[in-house]
Design a protein around this motif. Structure first.
Motif, PDB file in Angstrom:
ATOM      1  N   HIS A  10      -4.536  59.412  59.496  1.00 11.34           N
ATOM      2  CA  HIS A  10      -4.096  58.706  58.293  1.00 11.34           C
ATOM      3  C   HIS A  10      -2.657  58.231  58.446  1.00 11.34           C
ATOM      4  O   HIS A  10      -2.319  57.098  58.102  1.00 11.34           O
ATOM      5  N   PHE A  13      -2.462  55.303  60.765  1.00 16.06           N
ATOM      6  CA  PHE A  13      -2.908  54.089  60.072  1.00 16.06           C
ATOM      7  C   PHE A  13      -1.810  53.573  59.163  1.00 16.06           C
ATOM      8  O   PHE A  13      -1.508  52.382  59.149  1.00 16.06           O
ATOM      9  N   ARG A  14      -1.168  54.445  58.406  1.00  9.89           N
ATOM     10  CA  ARG A  14      -0.111  54.025  57.494  1.00  9.89           C
ATOM     11  C   ARG A  14       1.036  53.385  58.252  1.00  9.89           C
ATOM     12  O   ARG A  14       1.583  52.376  57.842  1.00  9.89           O
ATOM     13  N   ALA A  16       0.972  51.945  61.297  1.00 11.20           N
ATOM     14  CA  ALA A  16       0.547  50.665  61.853  1.00 11.20           C
ATOM     15  C   ALA A  16       0.450  49.615  60.763  1.00 11.20           C
ATOM     16  O   ALA A  16       0.845  48.460  60.944  1.00 11.20           O
ATOM     17  N   ASP A  17      -0.073  50.008  59.599  1.00  5.97           N
ATOM     18  CA  ASP A  17      -0.211  49.084  58.485  1.00  5.97           C
ATOM     19  C   ASP A  17       1.159  48.615  58.010  1.00  5.97           C
ATOM     20  O   ASP A  17       1.358  47.437  57.702  1.00  5.97           O
ATOM     21  N   ALA A  18       2.126  49.519  57.956  1.00  2.40           N
ATOM     22  CA  ALA A  18       3.467  49.170  57.501  1.00  2.40           C
ATOM     23  C   ALA A  18       4.142  48.204  58.458  1.00  2.40           C
ATOM     24  O   ALA A  18       4.897  47.327  58.034  1.00  2.40           O
ATOM     25  N   ARG A  21       3.461  44.380  57.905  1.00  6.40           N
ATOM     26  CA  ARG A  21       3.956  43.781  56.669  1.00  6.40           C
ATOM     27  C   ARG A  21       5.389  43.299  56.869  1.00  6.40           C
ATOM     28  O   ARG A  21       6.034  43.633  57.860  1.00  6.40           O
ATOM     29  N   THR A 203       8.442  40.686  60.457  1.00  3.32           N
ATOM     30  CA  THR A 203       7.742  41.952  60.253  1.00  3.32           C
ATOM     31  C   THR A 203       8.459  43.077  60.997  1.00  3.32           C
ATOM     32  O   THR A 203       9.227  42.839  61.935  1.00  3.32           O
ATOM     33  N   ARG A 205       6.944  45.073  62.914  1.00  2.96           N
ATOM     34  CA  ARG A 205       6.365  45.037  64.255  1.00  2.96           C
ATOM     35  C   ARG A 205       7.158  44.110  65.167  1.00  2.96           C
ATOM     36  O   ARG A 205       7.401  44.436  66.332  1.00  2.96           O
TER      37      ARG A 205
END
Length: 220
Positions: A10, A13-14, A16-18, A21, A203, A205
């Protein structure tokens, strides 16, 4: 019905998701260390400072600072820089306590540091000695300065933090104090990230990738 995802999955995932954005929606932990010297195999941490950046702002209310009882003697040349003496840290908490504080601060945040290879090397060994893995997502303000054209790409030395802040028109906060340098680094990060945003690197990233690409070129 499938099993619920693990907490580790989890968090991955959080994170990578952040990262995909806009960088202003991600959270960053800006860290600076003072050490007994710069021998990555021998020297150790004597103080740490860190601030959180959230929504493109420095959150001083969540800043941390601490002294660390060193695991070796402090070199005279290091004392000349940060002025921390053996007597100042004789009764300081052990390194494991600093690791616990920084581990909590870095959870689900991107690590930001200036010339980040220094901080990541010392933190990696400190975490390993505490039986923990240290695999942060990293943004290096020295790399961002080269990417935006503030610091020369060809120069083998890292741009000095105070010089970089002055070049960007930013105040230098308590130089060579871990928390002061963390605040200065955070200001530099925000200024450089804002410039890079206008160049399309919008972003978290993209900032991480710029830092990683800089390391692959042999810096750090």
């Amino acid at each position: 019905m499938g099993s619920a995802p693990s907490m580790r999955a989890h968090r991955r995932f959080r994170r990578a998701d952040a990262l995909v954005r806009p960088w202003r929606d991600a959270e960053f932990a800006v860290v600076d260390l003072e050490t007994t010297g710069l021998d990555l195999a021998r020297d150790t941490i004597v103080s740490y400072g860190a601030v959180v950046v959230r929504h493109g702002r420095i959150v001083m209310a969540e800043s941390v600072y601490g002294l660390v009882h060193p695991e070796c003697d402090i070199r005279p040349e290091a004392v000349a820089v940060h002025t921390i003496r053996e007597a100042d840290v004789a009764d300081a908490p052990p390194l494991s306590e600093a690791v616990g504080v920084l581990r909590h601060l870095l959870t689900d945040r991107v690590l930001v540091a200036h010339a980040a290879w220094v901080e990541t090397a010392f933190l990696s060994r400190a975490f390993r000695d505490s039986g923990l893995k240290f695999r942060p997502t990293v943004v290096d303000t020295a790399a961002l300065a080269r990417a935006v054209g503030v610091a020369p790409r060809q120069h083998r030395c890292e741009p000095n933090l105070e010089w970089l802040a002055d070049t960007l028109g930013l105040p230098v906060v308590d130089p060579h104090h871990a928390l002061g340098d963390a605040v200065t680094t955070a200001q530099v990060f925000l200024a450089l990230a804002s410039r890079l945003e206008r160049l399309g690197h919008d972003t978290a990233r993209s900032l991480v990738d710029l830092s990683a690409g800089d390391r692959r070129l042999g810096r750090g």
